[in-house]
Design a protein around this motif. Sequence first.
Motif, mmCIF file in Angstrom:
data_model
loop_
_atom_site.group_PDB
_atom_site.id
_atom_site.type_symbol
_atom_site.label_atom_id
_atom_site.label_comp_id
_atom_site.label_asym_id
_atom_site.label_seq_id
_atom_site.Cartn_x
_atom_site.Cartn_y
_atom_site.Cartn_z
ATOM 1 N N GLY A 13 0.806 -1.212 0.000
ATOM 2 C CA GLY A 13 0.000 0.000 0.000
ATOM 3 C C GLY A 13 0.836 1.257 0.000
ATOM 4 O O GLY A 13 2.071 1.206 0.116
ATOM 5 N N HIS A 15 0.593 4.188 2.131
ATOM 6 C CA HIS A 15 0.140 4.929 3.298
ATOM 7 C C HIS A 15 1.335 5.532 4.018
ATOM 8 O O HIS A 15 2.366 4.890 4.174
ATOM 9 N N VAL A 30 -1.719 -7.161 8.048
ATOM 10 C CA VAL A 30 -2.955 -6.893 8.772
ATOM 11 C C VAL A 30 -3.452 -8.193 9.404
ATOM 12 O O VAL A 30 -3.486 -9.237 8.746
ATOM 13 N N VAL A 64 -6.676 -1.644 2.035
ATOM 14 C CA VAL A 64 -5.223 -1.430 2.104
ATOM 15 C C VAL A 64 -4.646 -1.037 0.750
ATOM 16 O O VAL A 64 -3.829 -0.120 0.665
ATOM 17 N N GLU A 65 -5.061 -1.706 -0.305
ATOM 18 C CA GLU A 65 -4.453 -1.480 -1.611
ATOM 19 C C GLU A 65 -5.220 -0.487 -2.476
ATOM 20 O O GLU A 65 -4.659 0.049 -3.428
ATOM 21 N N ILE A 72 -1.659 4.920 9.784
ATOM 22 C CA ILE A 72 -2.155 3.547 9.831
ATOM 23 C C ILE A 72 -3.316 3.433 10.817
ATOM 24 O O ILE A 72 -4.105 2.502 10.721
ATOM 25 N N LEU A 75 -6.188 3.831 8.542
ATOM 26 C CA LEU A 75 -6.355 2.602 7.768
ATOM 27 C C LEU A 75 -7.056 1.535 8.610
ATOM 28 O O LEU A 75 -8.003 0.894 8.154
ATOM 29 N N VAL A 97 -2.788 -3.314 12.263
ATOM 30 C CA VAL A 97 -2.060 -2.939 11.050
ATOM 31 C C VAL A 97 -0.595 -2.809 11.434
ATOM 32 O O VAL A 97 -0.251 -2.059 12.351
#
Length: 120
Positions: A13, A15, A30, A64-65, A72, A75, A97
């Motif tokens: 990802g 992030h 995850v 995520v992707e 995070i 996320l 995460v």
Amino acid sequence: MDKIVLSRMEFYGYHGVYPEENQLGQRFYVDVELFLPLRQAGTTDQLEYTVNYAEVYATVKEQVEGRKFQLIEALAESIASEVLQTYTSINEITVRVIKPHPPFNIVFDGVTVEINRKRD
């Protein structure tokens, strides 16, 4: 409460707070713990009385992707919210995460955010 655990799902990802993280991306792990009653699934051996963990995996992967977050924490919140919204049989979720190689000038074995959310 019974639970299903999906451990160490691996995704790539984009992030992070730093521009390099958003451009280059990185690996994320995850874990999710799904709390729901499983007795009927266990006694009947029928998928309709549980959740399909392949579908849960796809939901997490999409978060995520398919999205970008600076934190995070955000996320993890997004994953928890989407799973609870999509799978009404799940009463509670714990999401972890893991960012294994944060881009800092210090040495440690990653950072993990863990949240727990219950259905309203």
